[in-house]
Design a protein around this motif. Structure first.
Motif, short mmCIF file in Angstrom:
data_model
loop_
_atom_site.label_atom_id
_atom_site.label_comp_id
_atom_site.label_asym_id
_atom_site.label_seq_id
_atom_site.Cartn_x
_atom_site.Cartn_y
_atom_site.Cartn_z
N LEU A 11 0.86 -1.19 0.00
CA LEU A 11 0.00 0.00 0.00
C LEU A 11 0.89 1.24 0.00
CD1 LEU A 11 -2.39 -1.10 2.89
CD2 LEU A 11 -2.96 -1.10 0.47
N ILE A 12 0.59 2.16 -0.88
CA ILE A 12 1.31 3.43 -0.88
C ILE A 12 0.26 4.53 -0.73
CG2 ILE A 12 2.84 4.99 -2.14
CD1 ILE A 12 4.06 2.53 -3.47
N ASN A 13 0.42 5.30 0.33
CA ASN A 13 -0.55 6.34 0.69
C ASN A 13 -1.96 5.75 0.77
OD1 ASN A 13 1.62 8.15 0.65
ND2 ASN A 13 1.32 8.57 -1.52
N ASP A 14 -2.04 4.56 1.39
CA ASP A 14 -3.27 3.81 1.63
C ASP A 14 -3.97 3.34 0.36
OD1 ASP A 14 -3.13 3.73 4.43
OD2 ASP A 14 -3.93 5.76 4.58
N GLN A 15 -3.25 3.29 -0.75
CA GLN A 15 -3.80 2.77 -2.00
C GLN A 15 -3.03 1.49 -2.37
OE1 GLN A 15 -3.44 5.45 -5.32
NE2 GLN A 15 -4.47 4.08 -6.74
N ALA A 16 -3.77 0.40 -2.62
CA ALA A 16 -3.14 -0.86 -3.02
C ALA A 16 -2.44 -0.68 -4.36
CB ALA A 16 -4.19 -1.97 -3.12
N VAL A 17 -1.22 -1.24 -4.45
CA VAL A 17 -0.42 -1.10 -5.66
C VAL A 17 -0.08 -2.49 -6.19
CG1 VAL A 17 1.78 -0.23 -6.56
CG2 VAL A 17 0.55 1.08 -4.82
N ILE A 73 3.28 7.15 -10.29
CA ILE A 73 4.67 7.51 -10.01
C ILE A 73 4.85 9.02 -10.01
CG2 ILE A 73 7.01 7.42 -10.98
CD1 ILE A 73 6.28 4.47 -11.81
N ARG A 74 4.24 9.70 -10.94
CA ARG A 74 4.33 11.17 -10.96
C ARG A 74 3.77 11.79 -9.68
NH1 ARG A 74 5.36 13.24 -16.24
NH2 ARG A 74 5.35 11.56 -17.79
N GLY A 75 2.69 11.20 -9.18
CA GLY A 75 2.11 11.68 -7.92
C GLY A 75 3.03 11.43 -6.74
N TRP A 76 3.62 10.23 -6.68
CA TRP A 76 4.53 9.91 -5.58
C TRP A 76 5.74 10.83 -5.60
CZ3 TRP A 76 4.51 4.10 -7.21
CH2 TRP A 76 3.27 3.53 -6.87
N LEU A 81 8.76 13.93 0.58
CA LEU A 81 8.82 13.02 1.74
C LEU A 81 7.44 12.71 2.32
CD1 LEU A 81 11.95 14.41 3.60
CD2 LEU A 81 11.70 12.12 2.65
N GLY A 82 6.38 13.05 1.60
CA GLY A 82 5.03 12.87 2.10
C GLY A 82 4.40 11.51 1.84
N ASN A 83 5.18 10.54 1.35
CA ASN A 83 4.63 9.22 1.04
C ASN A 83 4.75 8.28 2.24
OD1 ASN A 83 4.08 9.51 -1.91
ND2 ASN A 83 6.26 9.99 -1.91
N VAL A 84 3.73 7.44 2.42
CA VAL A 84 3.73 6.40 3.44
C VAL A 84 3.59 5.06 2.71
CG1 VAL A 84 2.56 5.42 5.45
CG2 VAL A 84 2.70 7.90 5.17
N VAL A 85 4.56 4.17 2.93
CA VAL A 85 4.56 2.86 2.29
C VAL A 85 4.31 1.80 3.37
CG1 VAL A 85 5.92 1.21 0.93
CG2 VAL A 85 6.20 3.68 0.56
N LYS A 86 3.36 0.90 3.09
CA LYS A 86 3.04 -0.17 4.03
C LYS A 86 3.13 -1.51 3.31
CE LYS A 86 -0.29 2.67 6.55
NZ LYS A 86 -1.71 2.84 6.88
N TYR A 87 3.72 -2.47 3.98
CA TYR A 87 3.72 -3.84 3.46
C TYR A 87 2.99 -4.71 4.48
CZ TYR A 87 4.98 -8.34 1.63
OH TYR A 87 4.90 -9.61 1.12
N VAL A 93 1.06 -8.98 9.88
CA VAL A 93 2.00 -7.99 10.40
C VAL A 93 2.25 -6.94 9.32
CG1 VAL A 93 4.37 -7.62 11.21
CG2 VAL A 93 3.11 -9.65 11.92
N THR A 94 2.14 -5.67 9.72
CA THR A 94 2.32 -4.57 8.78
C THR A 94 3.60 -3.83 9.09
OG1 THR A 94 -0.08 -4.32 8.58
CG2 THR A 94 1.27 -2.47 7.87
N THR A 95 4.45 -3.68 8.08
CA THR A 95 5.67 -2.90 8.19
C THR A 95 5.38 -1.55 7.54
OG1 THR A 95 6.99 -4.92 8.02
CG2 THR A 95 8.14 -2.84 7.67
N VAL A 96 5.57 -0.47 8.31
CA VAL A 96 5.21 0.87 7.85
C VAL A 96 6.47 1.72 7.71
CG1 VAL A 96 3.85 2.95 8.37
CG2 VAL A 96 3.01 0.69 9.09
N PHE A 97 6.58 2.37 6.55
CA PHE A 97 7.67 3.30 6.27
C PHE A 97 7.04 4.67 6.06
CE2 PHE A 97 9.02 -0.83 4.75
CZ PHE A 97 10.35 -0.92 5.12
#
Length: 128
Positions: A11-17, A73-76, A81-87, A93-97
């Motif tokens: 998930l990037i900025n709470d959107q599934a990728v 990608i253009r949006g990211w 530095l405003g992006n939040v990446v979650k796996y 278990v969620t790893t948050v960056f």
């Protein structure tokens, strides 16, 4: 028995990728360890420390070269530095960056099976 991390959701900025299979990699950002000896006469002791200048998280993956992915990608990139990446692993278990930035301008391979390699760097990860 061990459980594989393969098959989780990105998930990037709470959107599934959607990404290309087996292309995802991450670096948690704990920093490199430095081992330094200290000497007193003939006695040697070893001190372990963390080099916090290397303590940054990293996420990298490949995507298909599509118009939709180019727009993502253009949006990211414009977020800085405003992006939040979650796996989210299959175990839940969620790893948050947080504070993640696309630090390189990705090369887009324009072809029917073209690939875009995406890389983010930022704050060390936390587990949610």
């Amino acid at each position: 028995m061990a459980t594989s991390l393969v098959g989780g959701q990105l998930l990037i900025n709470d959107q599934a990728v959607a990404i290309i299979s087996n292309s995802f990699k991450m670096k948690l950002g704990g920093g490199d360890k430095v081992v330094t000896p200290q000497v007193s006469g003939t006695s040697v002791d070893v001190v372990e420390a963390i080099d916090y200048t290397t303590a940054k998280g990293m996420v990298a993956f490949d995507m298909l070269a599509t118009v939709e992915n180019d727009e993502l990608i253009r949006g990211w990139r414009s977020n800085g530095l405003g992006n939040v990446v979650k796996y989210v692993a299959t175990t839940g278990v969620t790893t948050v960056f947080q504070k993640m930035c696309m630090y390189t301008d990705p090369e887009i391979n324009v072809s029917s099976d073209g690939v875009i390699s995406v890389e983010f760097e930022g704050s060390p990860s936390v587990t949610a």
